[in-house]
Scaffold this motif. Structure first.
Motif, PDB file in Angstrom:
ATOM      1  N   GLY A  17       0.929  -1.213   0.056  1.00 18.39           N
ATOM      2  CA  GLY A  17       0.069   0.130  -0.081  1.00 18.39           C
ATOM      3  C   GLY A  17       0.648   1.100   0.014  1.00 18.39           C
ATOM      4  O   GLY A  17       0.241   2.248   0.355  1.00 18.39           O
ATOM      5  N   ALA A  18       2.155   1.174  -0.382  1.00 12.37           N
ATOM      6  CA  ALA A  18       2.925   2.407  -0.407  1.00 12.37           C
ATOM      7  C   ALA A  18       2.870   3.245  -1.561  1.00 12.37           C
ATOM      8  O   ALA A  18       2.465   2.372  -2.744  1.00 12.37           O
ATOM      9  N   LEU A  19       3.113   4.231  -1.679  1.00 14.41           N
ATOM     10  CA  LEU A  19       2.976   5.106  -2.968  1.00 14.41           C
ATOM     11  C   LEU A  19       4.468   5.435  -3.097  1.00 14.41           C
ATOM     12  O   LEU A  19       5.090   6.406  -2.234  1.00 14.41           O
ATOM     13  N   LEU A  20       5.412   5.013  -4.189  1.00 15.49           N
ATOM     14  CA  LEU A  20       6.580   5.473  -4.296  1.00 15.49           C
ATOM     15  C   LEU A  20       6.947   6.536  -5.265  1.00 15.49           C
ATOM     16  O   LEU A  20       6.388   6.714  -6.383  1.00 15.49           O
ATOM     17  N   PHE A  21       7.634   7.698  -4.644  1.00 10.06           N
ATOM     18  CA  PHE A  21       8.172   8.850  -5.297  1.00 10.06           C
ATOM     19  C   PHE A  21       9.471   8.779  -5.503  1.00 10.06           C
ATOM     20  O   PHE A  21      10.037   8.793  -4.428  1.00 10.06           O
ATOM     21  N   ARG A  22       9.947   8.858  -6.634  1.00 12.88           N
ATOM     22  CA  ARG A  22      11.218   8.490  -6.844  1.00 12.88           C
ATOM     23  C   ARG A  22      11.944   7.304  -6.137  1.00 12.88           C
ATOM     24  O   ARG A  22      12.973   7.333  -5.355  1.00 12.88           O
ATOM     25  N   GLY A  23      11.133   6.237  -5.992  1.00 16.95           N
ATOM     26  CA  GLY A  23      11.746   5.008  -5.345  1.00 16.95           C
ATOM     27  C   GLY A  23      11.380   5.249  -3.604  1.00 16.95           C
ATOM     28  O   GLY A  23      11.547   3.845  -3.182  1.00 16.95           O
TER      29      GLY A  23
ATOM     30  N   ARG B 241       9.735  23.401  -5.879  1.00 22.50           N
ATOM     31  CA  ARG B 241      10.034  22.722  -6.844  1.00 22.50           C
ATOM     32  C   ARG B 241      10.413  21.295  -6.038  1.00 22.50           C
ATOM     33  O   ARG B 241      11.342  21.189  -4.996  1.00 22.50           O
ATOM     34  N   LEU B 242       9.710  20.362  -6.632  1.00 20.16           N
ATOM     35  CA  LEU B 242      10.015  18.727  -6.167  1.00 20.16           C
ATOM     36  C   LEU B 242      11.288  18.229  -6.484  1.00 20.16           C
ATOM     37  O   LEU B 242      11.877  18.727  -7.595  1.00 20.16           O
ATOM     38  N   ALA B 243      11.728  17.249  -6.066  1.00 19.16           N
ATOM     39  CA  ALA B 243      13.077  16.670  -6.235  1.00 19.16           C
ATOM     40  C   ALA B 243      13.146  16.127  -7.818  1.00 19.16           C
ATOM     41  O   ALA B 243      14.008  16.221  -8.481  1.00 19.16           O
ATOM     42  N   ASP B 244      11.893  15.722  -8.365  1.00 25.67           N
ATOM     43  CA  ASP B 244      11.799  15.371  -9.817  1.00 25.67           C
ATOM     44  C   ASP B 244      11.672  16.593 -10.656  1.00 25.67           C
ATOM     45  O   ASP B 244      11.505  16.393 -12.094  1.00 25.67           O
ATOM     46  N   GLY B 245      11.706  17.682 -10.152  1.00 26.56           N
ATOM     47  CA  GLY B 245      11.931  18.876 -10.950  1.00 26.56           C
ATOM     48  C   GLY B 245      10.351  19.562 -11.243  1.00 26.56           C
ATOM     49  O   GLY B 245      10.260  20.608 -11.882  1.00 26.56           O
ATOM     50  N   SER B 246       9.229  18.847 -10.744  1.00 27.59           N
ATOM     51  CA  SER B 246       7.850  19.391 -11.309  1.00 27.59           C
ATOM     52  C   SER B 246       7.688  20.430 -10.131  1.00 27.59           C
ATOM     53  O   SER B 246       8.243  20.426  -9.072  1.00 27.59           O
ATOM     54  N   LEU B 247       6.584  21.345 -10.555  1.00 32.66           N
ATOM     55  CA  LEU B 247       6.257  22.400  -9.469  1.00 32.66           C
ATOM     56  C   LEU B 247       5.289  21.768  -8.736  1.00 32.66           C
ATOM     57  O   LEU B 247       4.321  21.011  -8.855  1.00 32.66           O
ATOM     58  N   PHE B 248       5.021  22.309  -7.547  1.00 33.35           N
ATOM     59  CA  PHE B 248       4.088  22.100  -6.429  1.00 33.35           C
ATOM     60  C   PHE B 248       3.658  23.458  -5.971  1.00 33.35           C
ATOM     61  O   PHE B 248       4.372  24.211  -5.426  1.00 33.35           O
TER      62      PHE B 248
END
Ligand code: ATP
Ligand code: MG
Lengths: 275, 359
Positions: B253-259, B321-328
């Motif tokens: 049930g985990a959601l992985l963001f950049r692993g 800016r998130l670790a993957d470069g996208s904006l938040f």
């Protein structure tokens, strides 16, 4: 802009420009002025200086049945040619402007043919063609020739007008329940009427004055240009000047009025509001 | 809504091709009687094409269109009981305002006195009483818009079609006309199908919105559902603007963001997904707050570097800016001291308000 004091150099340029404009207008209108002037000359062989003036030649011209007869012939033939060419040009222009057709530029170039072709060539061609239809020589042939010449540029002029016609007018009318025929009558016709009238006038004046091609195919028919041409071989009677001045003035007046009318109509119907 | 009438408009598995290009690729939707439906999508997605197939100016390549239960495929536009408000209004410039409005009635052979009565009635409805004798060139853009609306409404069509009806108006007039359009719809009870690429306009006006993208309908739902439970990443992004965290479903049930598992995500958020599914987490900016790193966030949270703080009074917009470069983006209330630009902070939100879509 004009309030700024001009430098001598600019003033010189302006003077030159004015001179140029005056010369152009002289060049354009001097022959016309001469004709109008000579129409009032009392001498049987008009020429400078003008001593006595008279209006008698106008009366004489109207009495000359050969002259008035050819004037009426010219008027009649020109009206018919202008009507025919406008009628022919309109559907062609509609198709060219509104429907996707293949080889459009080729078709357009070919439509323009009779305009760019030397009139001598056209006349000669018609003479050869008419050998196989000798009955047409005379009035029908003249009408045919003038319709050919004028309908070609009539098509192009109407085409450019129709390009600017907004298709959404047609769709709006259909959407509100108008069939194709009703759309044509209620929307297209009123909106393109100024263009049709100006094209008609142009074709009419062109056909009225056209001499070269008519000369080739006229047979015994005498249009006004042909009559005048024929009379050139003898001494030109002042009657011709009188009649010509009337025609010039009427033509100028008609074209002025119709241009003003067309401009007014176009302004009334083409002003469109967006935000 | 207990009527037994057939849907006002049924679009049944329509495709539309122009030679090589496919403008519509398989669209089905029903518009209920009396409903205000908006077709929303970016430029070129096929909105107008869809509308034109209802009005009869285009025919579907395959599929069926039914109006009031009857198929209209092949039926000429002037035989269909639809009326359209054109984007450029297309008011007849050679006719007066009253004559423009009367046009459809004249085509329907309504008698003279009745036409005059209904035109006056319509002029009153669109707030243009006394303007009937004016020419089209003598009215303003907003007035022209209302005349276009009146000209279509006066024939009482079973469906009113509006192609970007407010597109040519400035912002203020637009808002005003939205309210008027809504009011007129409520008063007349007619079926409206509108097209727009303005999502705010769609949300304000419509009972239901069909969000289109590249020739297909991605979601057809009421405004709240579209906003709260978007079906696709495109819908989430296009309607209302959203933060999208591109992630992957992990084990347990985990959601992985950049692993790495995102903190605070409950396992029920990913319950219908398989391990390895590529998903996006939709987080609306107004439910996001920021706090200092190392603090305890009450719900899901993600680290981001603050790149911009845009203060506009009641609300301030904090862009990270998130670790993957996208904006938040977080919309926080203006009274709170904002984080410093360049600092890395925690963006956190209420987990019950975020939503997972496939990617
Ligand atoms: N008559 C046509 N011939 C060829 N292609 C067309 C035609 N009409 C539309 N298309 C194409 O179909 C697609 C959809 O066009 P449509 O006009 O429906 O877009 P739209 O969603 O209304 O866009 P916009 O918001 O810009 O008005 C576009 O890619 C367009 O180029
Ligand atoms: Mg469009």
């Amino acid at each position: 802009m004009s309030a700024r004091p001009r430098s001598p150099q600019e003033r010189g340029g302006f003077a030159l420009l004015s001179l140029y404009a005056v010369l152009i207008y002289l060049f354009l209108y001097l022959p016309i002025a001469v004709i109008v002037l000579f129409a009032f000359d009392a001498k049987p062989i008009p020429g400078l200086p003008l001593d006595t003036l008279t209006t008698g030649w106008f009366v004489e011209a109207l009495r000359d049945q050969k002259l008035t007869g050819s004037l009426l012939t010219s008027l009649r033939l020109a009206v018919v040619s202008a009507i025919l060419s406008t009628l022919l040009a309109m559907p062609a222009a509609m198709v060219l402007a509104w429907l996707p057709i293949r080889f459009k530029s080729l078709v357009m170039a070919m439509v323009l043919g009779p305009v760019v072709l030397p009139q001598l060539v056209l006349g000669l061609g018609l003479v050869i063609l008419l050998r196989s239809a000798p009955d047409l020589v005379g009035e029908p042939a003249i009408i045919l020739a003038h319709t050919t010449i004028t309908s070609s540029y009539a098509t192009l002029i109407l085409y450019s007008r129709f390009l600017g016609f907004r298709r959404s007018y047609i769709e709006a009318a259909m959407n509100l329940g108008a069939s194709e025929l009703v759309v044509f009558r209620e929307v297209i016709l009123p909106l393109v009427r100024p263009a049709l009238i100006s094209v008609f006038m142009l074709a009419f004046t062109d056909a009225f004055g056209e001499f070269v091609v008519a000369w080739f195919v006229a047979g015994f028919t005498e249009t006004l240009p042909i009559t005048i041409w024929t009379s050139l071989r003898q001494v030109i009677s002042p009657k011709v000047y009188a009649l010509s001045s009337v025609i010039i003035l009427v033509t100028l007046a008609i074209s002025l009025v119709s241009q003003l009318w067309v401009i007014r109509q176009t302004r009334l119907t083409s002003k469109v509001q967006t935000s | 809504m207990t009527n037994t009438k057939p849907p006002a408009v049924e679009i049944d598995a329509i495709t539309k091709s122009y030679g090589e290009t496919t403008a519509i690729r398989g669209v089905s939707m029903d518009v209920r009687d009396g409903e205000f439906v908006t077709i929303l999508g970016p430029s070129g997605c096929g909105k107008s094409t869809l509308l034109r197939m209802i009005s009869g100016f285009a025919e579907p390549t395959t599929g069926d269109v039914r109006i009031g239960g009857k198929s209209v495929v092949g039926l000429a536009p002037y035989k269909r009981d639809t009326a359209m408000v054109f984007q450029d209004y297309a008011l007849f410039p050679h006719r007066t305002i009253a004559e423009n409005i009367a046009f459809g009635l004249r085509m329907r052979k309504v008698e003279r006195a009745e036409i005059a009565r209904r035109v006056d009635e319509m002029l009153a409805l669109i707030n243009l009483s006394g303007y009937g004798g004016r020419r089209v060139s003598e009215i303003s853009g907003g007035q022209a818009q209302r005349v276009a609306l009146g000209r279509a409404l006066v024939v009482r069509p079973s469906v009113l079609l509006l192609d970007e009806p407010l597109g040519a108006l400035d912002m203020k007039l637009r808002k005003q006309m939205q309210a008027e359009l809504k009011k007129i719809h409520r008063e007349l009870g007619l079926t409206f199908v509108a097209v727009t690429h303005d999502q705010e306009e769609a949300l304000t006006l419509s009972d239901r919105i069909a969000v289109m993208n590249a020739g297909s309908v991605e979601q057809f739902a009421d405004p709240e559902t579209l906003y709260r439970r978007p079906a696709t990443r495109f819908v989430a992004d296009f309607v209302g603007g959203a933060n999208l965290i591109d992630a992957e479903v992990g084990p347990a049930g985990a959601l992985l963001f950049r692993g790495l598992p995102l903190s605070g995500i409950g396992s029920d958020a990913v319950k219908d997904r398989a391990i390895g599914d590529k998903v996006s987490l939709v987080v609306r900016p107004e439910c996001v707050a920021t706090s200092a790193l190392g603090g305890q966030a009450p719900g899901p949270a993600i680290e981001a570097m603050v790149t911009e703080v845009l203060f506009s009074g009641a609300v301030q917009q904090i862009v990270g800016r998130l670790a993957d470069g996208s904006l938040f983006v977080a919309h926080e209330q203006g009274l709170k001291p904002p984080p410093e630009r360049g600092s890395t902070v925690l963006f956190h939100w209420d987990g019950s308000l975020s939503w997972l879509v496939a990617r």
